[in-house]
Design a protein around this motif. Structure first.
Motif, PDB file in Angstrom:
ATOM      1  N   UNK A 121       0.828  -1.208   0.000  1.00 10.82           N
ATOM      2  CA  UNK A 121       0.000   0.000   0.000  1.00 10.82           C
ATOM      3  C   UNK A 121       0.862   1.259   0.000  1.00 10.82           C
ATOM      4  N   UNK A 122       1.989   1.211   0.742  1.00 11.61           N
ATOM      5  CA  UNK A 122       2.840   2.395   0.878  1.00 11.61           C
ATOM      6  C   UNK A 122       3.461   2.824  -0.449  1.00 11.61           C
ATOM      7  N   UNK A 123       3.905   1.853  -1.251  1.00  7.91           N
ATOM      8  CA  UNK A 123       4.598   2.195  -2.499  1.00  7.91           C
ATOM      9  C   UNK A 123       3.661   2.888  -3.491  1.00  7.91           C
ATOM     10  N   UNK A 124       2.447   2.346  -3.754  1.00 10.14           N
ATOM     11  CA  UNK A 124       1.525   3.087  -4.633  1.00 10.14           C
ATOM     12  C   UNK A 124       1.163   4.461  -4.080  1.00 10.14           C
ATOM     13  N   UNK A 125       1.036   4.564  -2.741  1.00  9.81           N
ATOM     14  CA  UNK A 125       0.738   5.865  -2.137  1.00  9.81           C
ATOM     15  C   UNK A 125       1.889   6.837  -2.376  1.00  9.81           C
ATOM     16  N   UNK A 126       3.126   6.321  -2.287  1.00 12.01           N
ATOM     17  CA  UNK A 126       4.291   7.162  -2.546  1.00 12.01           C
ATOM     18  C   UNK A 126       4.334   7.642  -3.983  1.00 12.01           C
ATOM     19  N   UNK A 127       3.971   6.756  -4.922  1.00 11.58           N
ATOM     20  CA  UNK A 127       3.934   7.138  -6.338  1.00 11.58           C
ATOM     21  C   UNK A 127       2.872   8.204  -6.578  1.00 11.58           C
ATOM     22  N   UNK A 128       1.734   8.037  -5.906  1.00  5.35           N
ATOM     23  CA  UNK A 128       0.657   9.028  -6.049  1.00  5.35           C
ATOM     24  C   UNK A 128       1.110  10.381  -5.520  1.00  5.35           C
TER      25      UNK A 128
END
Length: 205
Positions: free
Chosen positions: A195-202
């Motif tokens: 979850x953290x990685x897609x949130x970081x990309x966003x």
């Protein structure tokens, strides 16, 4: 160990060593006390990061950004990411109620080093080179394949920015792939990272 936490632990050890309580009760109380001291210190450190984030972004702190900074710089917090996020969310709500001037003032009191202006580096604007033989491709497809052991780090972010540049330049596509095949005993998969990685990309846009 911060001075006030160190003092509190020493005080607790002295108190419990002279107490007539059973040993198991002493250990339970001591463990609970140390956990409370640790949480207090953690919240204080989190408040610094939240205030710094708020000052940098016009008084509007971002939970995802703060979590990324904390877990990226303190790997030991990743095992308690859920608990850390709860504290971050609470502190963010509190800091959001403050004016930008009040945020800056408190940050100046508790962490003045974070307000020091960064040295400006003058640099020429340079265009990145074209991709070789790009005119022979049907479509430009770039890939980001981080190992899911935590949030995006600076190396990942650098690759994201570079790939995103070419994707936008050639109207291509950026694909996220979780590479969970390169782990080790020391570097294991963290489920929160999915979850953290897609949130970081966003957040990076």
């Amino acid at each position: 160990m911060p001075y006030n936490l160190h003092f509190a632990v020493l005080f607790s050890l002295d108190f419990f060593s002279h107490s007539v309580l059973p040993v198991n009760v002493k250990l339970l109380l001591l463990t609970t006390s140390m956990e409370m001291f640790w949480l207090d210190e953690l919240e204080f450190e989190i408040r610094k990061v939240v205030l710094d984030n708020a000052v940098k972004y016009e008084g509007k702190p971002n939970v995802k950004s703060v979590m990324g900074a904390l877990l990226g710089s303190q790997a030991d917090l990743r095992q308690r990411a859920k608990e850390v996020k709860e504290i971050v969310s609470k502190v963010v709500k509190d800091v959001e109620k403050m004016t930008l001037e009040a945020q800056r003032s408190e940050l100046s009191d508790i962490a003045p080093e974070l307000l020091e202006p960064e040295a400006k580096v003058e640099s020429e604007s340079k265009e990145l080179p074209e991709l070789p033989n790009v005119d022979t491709w049907q479509k430009v497809v770039m890939r980001l394949a981080p190992f899911p052991s935590g949030p995006l780090h600076i190396g990942n972010a650098r690759m994201v920015v570079l790939n995103d540049y070419y994707v936008k330049r050639y109207e291509g596509e950026l694909i996220l792939v979780f590479d969970d095949t390169i782990g080790s005993v020391e570097k294991q998969v963290e489920t929160e990272a999915f979850d953290m990685i897609p949130e970081g990309l966003e957040y990076l846009g």
